[in-house]
Design a protein around this motif. Sequence first.
Motif, PDB file in Angstrom:
ATOM      1  N   THR A 214       4.243   3.527 -11.660  1.00  7.53           N
ATOM      2  CA  THR A 214       4.679   3.207 -10.301  1.00  7.53           C
ATOM      3  C   THR A 214       5.977   3.924  -9.940  1.00  7.53           C
ATOM      4  O   THR A 214       6.371   3.934  -8.763  1.00  7.53           O
ATOM      5  CB  THR A 214       4.864   1.697 -10.131  1.00  7.53           C
ATOM      6  OG1 THR A 214       5.841   1.232 -11.081  1.00  7.53           O
ATOM      7  CG2 THR A 214       3.560   0.955 -10.375  1.00  7.53           C
ATOM      8  N   GLU A 219       3.447   6.901  -2.706  1.00  5.67           N
ATOM      9  CA  GLU A 219       2.897   5.556  -2.509  1.00  5.67           C
ATOM     10  C   GLU A 219       1.600   5.337  -3.282  1.00  5.67           C
ATOM     11  O   GLU A 219       1.258   4.205  -3.604  1.00  5.67           O
ATOM     12  CB  GLU A 219       2.653   5.304  -1.009  1.00  5.67           C
ATOM     13  CG  GLU A 219       3.925   5.220  -0.188  1.00  5.67           C
ATOM     14  CD  GLU A 219       4.825   4.095  -0.675  1.00  5.67           C
ATOM     15  OE1 GLU A 219       4.323   2.966  -0.891  1.00  5.67           O
ATOM     16  OE2 GLU A 219       6.036   4.344  -0.855  1.00  5.67           O
ATOM     17  N   LYS A 222       1.952   3.459  -6.498  1.00  9.38           N
ATOM     18  CA  LYS A 222       2.423   2.071  -6.348  1.00  9.38           C
ATOM     19  C   LYS A 222       1.284   1.113  -6.031  1.00  9.38           C
ATOM     20  O   LYS A 222       1.348  -0.071  -6.366  1.00  9.38           O
ATOM     21  CB  LYS A 222       3.497   1.997  -5.261  1.00  9.38           C
ATOM     22  CG  LYS A 222       4.813   2.679  -5.628  1.00  9.38           C
ATOM     23  CD  LYS A 222       5.813   2.549  -4.502  1.00  9.38           C
ATOM     24  CE  LYS A 222       7.196   3.053  -4.912  1.00  9.38           C
ATOM     25  NZ  LYS A 222       7.189   4.473  -5.278  1.00  9.38           N
ATOM     26  N   ARG A 223       0.245   1.607  -5.358  1.00  7.25           N
ATOM     27  CA  ARG A 223      -0.856   0.719  -4.980  1.00  7.25           C
ATOM     28  C   ARG A 223      -2.089   0.903  -5.860  1.00  7.25           C
ATOM     29  O   ARG A 223      -3.096   0.213  -5.678  1.00  7.25           O
ATOM     30  CB  ARG A 223      -1.226   0.949  -3.514  1.00  7.25           C
ATOM     31  CG  ARG A 223      -1.640   2.369  -3.166  1.00  7.25           C
ATOM     32  CD  ARG A 223      -2.071   2.468  -1.704  1.00  7.25           C
ATOM     33  NE  ARG A 223      -2.378   3.834  -1.304  1.00  7.25           N
ATOM     34  CZ  ARG A 223      -1.584   4.571  -0.516  1.00  7.25           C
ATOM     35  NH1 ARG A 223      -0.454   4.062  -0.066  1.00  7.25           N
ATOM     36  NH2 ARG A 223      -1.926   5.801  -0.187  1.00  7.25           N
ATOM     37  N   ASN A 297      -1.299  -4.700  -7.988  1.00  9.71           N
ATOM     38  CA  ASN A 297      -0.791  -3.697  -7.039  1.00  9.71           C
ATOM     39  C   ASN A 297      -1.798  -3.375  -5.954  1.00  9.71           C
ATOM     40  O   ASN A 297      -1.421  -3.155  -4.791  1.00  9.71           O
ATOM     41  CB  ASN A 297      -0.391  -2.429  -7.799  1.00  9.71           C
ATOM     42  CG  ASN A 297       0.804  -2.653  -8.703  1.00  9.71           C
ATOM     43  OD1 ASN A 297       1.520  -3.635  -8.554  1.00  9.71           O
ATOM     44  ND2 ASN A 297       1.018  -1.749  -9.646  1.00  9.71           N
ATOM     45  N   ARG A 298      -3.064  -3.358  -6.304  1.00  7.22           N
ATOM     46  CA  ARG A 298      -4.079  -3.063  -5.286  1.00  7.22           C
ATOM     47  C   ARG A 298      -4.263  -4.253  -4.346  1.00  7.22           C
ATOM     48  O   ARG A 298      -4.444  -4.074  -3.132  1.00  7.22           O
ATOM     49  CB  ARG A 298      -5.409  -2.706  -5.958  1.00  7.22           C
ATOM     50  CG  ARG A 298      -6.433  -2.180  -4.964  1.00  7.22           C
ATOM     51  CD  ARG A 298      -7.638  -1.592  -5.642  1.00  7.22           C
ATOM     52  NE  ARG A 298      -8.578  -1.029  -4.689  1.00  7.22           N
ATOM     53  CZ  ARG A 298      -9.744  -0.511  -4.990  1.00  7.22           C
ATOM     54  NH1 ARG A 298     -10.113  -0.458  -6.262  1.00  7.22           N
ATOM     55  NH2 ARG A 298     -10.538  -0.040  -4.060  1.00  7.22           N
ATOM     56  N   ALA A 300      -1.955  -6.400  -3.504  1.00  7.04           N
ATOM     57  CA  ALA A 300      -0.803  -6.391  -2.598  1.00  7.04           C
ATOM     58  C   ALA A 300      -0.991  -5.365  -1.493  1.00  7.04           C
ATOM     59  O   ALA A 300      -0.677  -5.619  -0.320  1.00  7.04           O
ATOM     60  CB  ALA A 300       0.470  -6.103  -3.389  1.00  7.04           C
ATOM     61  N   ASP A 301      -1.527  -4.192  -1.845  1.00  5.48           N
ATOM     62  CA  ASP A 301      -1.760  -3.155  -0.836  1.00  5.48           C
ATOM     63  C   ASP A 301      -2.814  -3.604   0.182  1.00  5.48           C
ATOM     64  O   ASP A 301      -2.655  -3.380   1.389  1.00  5.48           O
ATOM     65  CB  ASP A 301      -2.204  -1.867  -1.523  1.00  5.48           C
ATOM     66  CG  ASP A 301      -2.635  -0.798  -0.535  1.00  5.48           C
ATOM     67  OD1 ASP A 301      -1.777  -0.310   0.210  1.00  5.48           O
ATOM     68  OD2 ASP A 301      -3.842  -0.466  -0.506  1.00  5.48           O
ATOM     69  N   ARG A 304      -1.176  -6.014   2.525  1.00  9.67           N
ATOM     70  CA  ARG A 304      -0.236  -5.351   3.430  1.00  9.67           C
ATOM     71  C   ARG A 304      -0.968  -4.632   4.559  1.00  9.67           C
ATOM     72  O   ARG A 304      -0.457  -4.554   5.687  1.00  9.67           O
ATOM     73  CB  ARG A 304       0.631  -4.356   2.643  1.00  9.67           C
ATOM     74  CG  ARG A 304       1.807  -4.996   1.932  1.00  9.67           C
ATOM     75  CD  ARG A 304       2.788  -3.963   1.426  1.00  9.67           C
ATOM     76  NE  ARG A 304       2.267  -3.224   0.294  1.00  9.67           N
ATOM     77  CZ  ARG A 304       2.473  -3.561  -0.974  1.00  9.67           C
ATOM     78  NH1 ARG A 304       3.178  -4.642  -1.256  1.00  9.67           N
ATOM     79  NH2 ARG A 304       1.977  -2.832  -1.952  1.00  9.67           N
ATOM     80  N   ARG A 305      -2.167  -4.115   4.270  1.00  9.27           N
ATOM     81  CA  ARG A 305      -2.944  -3.399   5.287  1.00  9.27           C
ATOM     82  C   ARG A 305      -3.881  -4.308   6.062  1.00  9.27           C
ATOM     83  O   ARG A 305      -4.618  -3.849   6.939  1.00  9.27           O
ATOM     84  CB  ARG A 305      -3.741  -2.274   4.625  1.00  9.27           C
ATOM     85  CG  ARG A 305      -2.851  -1.157   4.089  1.00  9.27           C
ATOM     86  CD  ARG A 305      -3.626   0.056   3.638  1.00  9.27           C
ATOM     87  NE  ARG A 305      -4.360  -0.146   2.398  1.00  9.27           N
ATOM     88  CZ  ARG A 305      -5.678  -0.081   2.272  1.00  9.27           C
ATOM     89  NH1 ARG A 305      -6.428   0.159   3.334  1.00  9.27           N
ATOM     90  NH2 ARG A 305      -6.250  -0.273   1.112  1.00  9.27           N
ATOM     91  N   SER A 334       1.214  -9.657   0.122  1.00 11.38           N
ATOM     92  CA  SER A 334       1.801  -8.494   0.781  1.00 11.38           C
ATOM     93  C   SER A 334       3.271  -8.293   0.442  1.00 11.38           C
ATOM     94  O   SER A 334       3.797  -7.183   0.567  1.00 11.38           O
ATOM     95  CB  SER A 334       1.625  -8.613   2.297  1.00 11.38           C
ATOM     96  OG  SER A 334       2.270  -9.787   2.786  1.00 11.38           O
ATOM     97  N   PRO A 338       5.714  -3.641  -6.596  1.00  9.29           N
ATOM     98  CA  PRO A 338       4.785  -3.035  -7.576  1.00  9.29           C
ATOM     99  C   PRO A 338       5.062  -3.530  -8.994  1.00  9.29           C
ATOM    100  O   PRO A 338       6.206  -3.561  -9.446  1.00  9.29           O
ATOM    101  CB  PRO A 338       5.079  -1.534  -7.441  1.00  9.29           C
ATOM    102  CG  PRO A 338       5.610  -1.374  -6.057  1.00  9.29           C
ATOM    103  CD  PRO A 338       6.399  -2.623  -5.779  1.00  9.29           C
TER     104      PRO A 338
END
Length: 358
Positions: A214, A219, A222-223, A297-298, A300-301, A304-305, A334, A338
Amino acid sequence: FAALMGLARQGMAVVVHRELPEDVPGWGNLDNRRNEYQQLVSSLRFEEGGDLGGRVAHVGAGMVLMGDDVRAMLGSTKAVREPMADAGLRFVRRRDGDNKTYWILNSADRSLNGWVSLASRPLSAVCFDPQFGGSGLAALRVSGTSGTEVYLQLAAGQSCLVRACSAEVRGPAWEYFEAHGDPVEVEGTWRVSFVQGGPELPEAVEIARLGSWTEYGGEAVKRFSGTALYAIDLARPAGDADAWLLDLGRVCESAKVMLNGEDLGTLISPPFRIVIPGGRMREQNRLEVRVSNLMANRIADLDRRGVSWKRFYNVNFSARLGANRGPDGLFNASRWQPKDSGLIGPTTLAPVVRLRPQ
């Protein structure tokens, strides 16, 4: 509880710490189970147990002991105490006919390398490695003070299975190793390629020092959740050794190790160590480590989206921690930072030689 009372009637001692449960668990068939439980409890006639360590109710050929001092109550039964508990080892012991099988965990923060006392007195002991499937006859000796002892080597957090056999068993011996020099860090250029996962595969990189992927920049790393392949060329370390202990260091979260195209094993928990037989180490070698991280991490991504990924029942409830709740009060990741991922290291090689316990 009915099953416990059935065992007591057959002669078992049931030990209860302080008091019996107030009610039965769960909601299924609740009224009938409550009535059955109350009838069983009301049938127990407790009286002072004297030297038994608590109050006692006789049930068939057995009894129910209830009190505050668990050790005293267990001491008054036929339960055999294992002295290995005094060494900080945790265990599960099961009887299989005349034999006993132990699952033994080194829960201390230091390695164990020595003799461990058993309450049983086997003529042979077989050690099993639950991670790699290896097995062999363990070193065994009789001690005048503590009975039978088995020699174990367990890193902090490592476990094994030991089968204490009442008869002589023949077969290959369990391999013990001891250090034959200081560990040396694996240095050079690591080639890191992302081979499986998503939402997309980050670009391959070359690094001189290990660390969380990460922190590679951009980016995408990180995801990313998935698997990365770490590869490095290394020369056979100098010196004589029967084998080499490869210690990956910190791994987030699991690792599959290959040397010169040969699968050495998969490590899913600390300690992330594996013994490389001396015959498999060439003058020039290619070490490959496939490391997979968690899905955090995925997830969270995705949150966030605003991607709808919670397509199953039991995730749509309020999170226990306020930091993990979204505007709707439901679980939302979200705001997660990371999580460390990949081969963190340091990765070292140490020469080892075979040990014959005395």
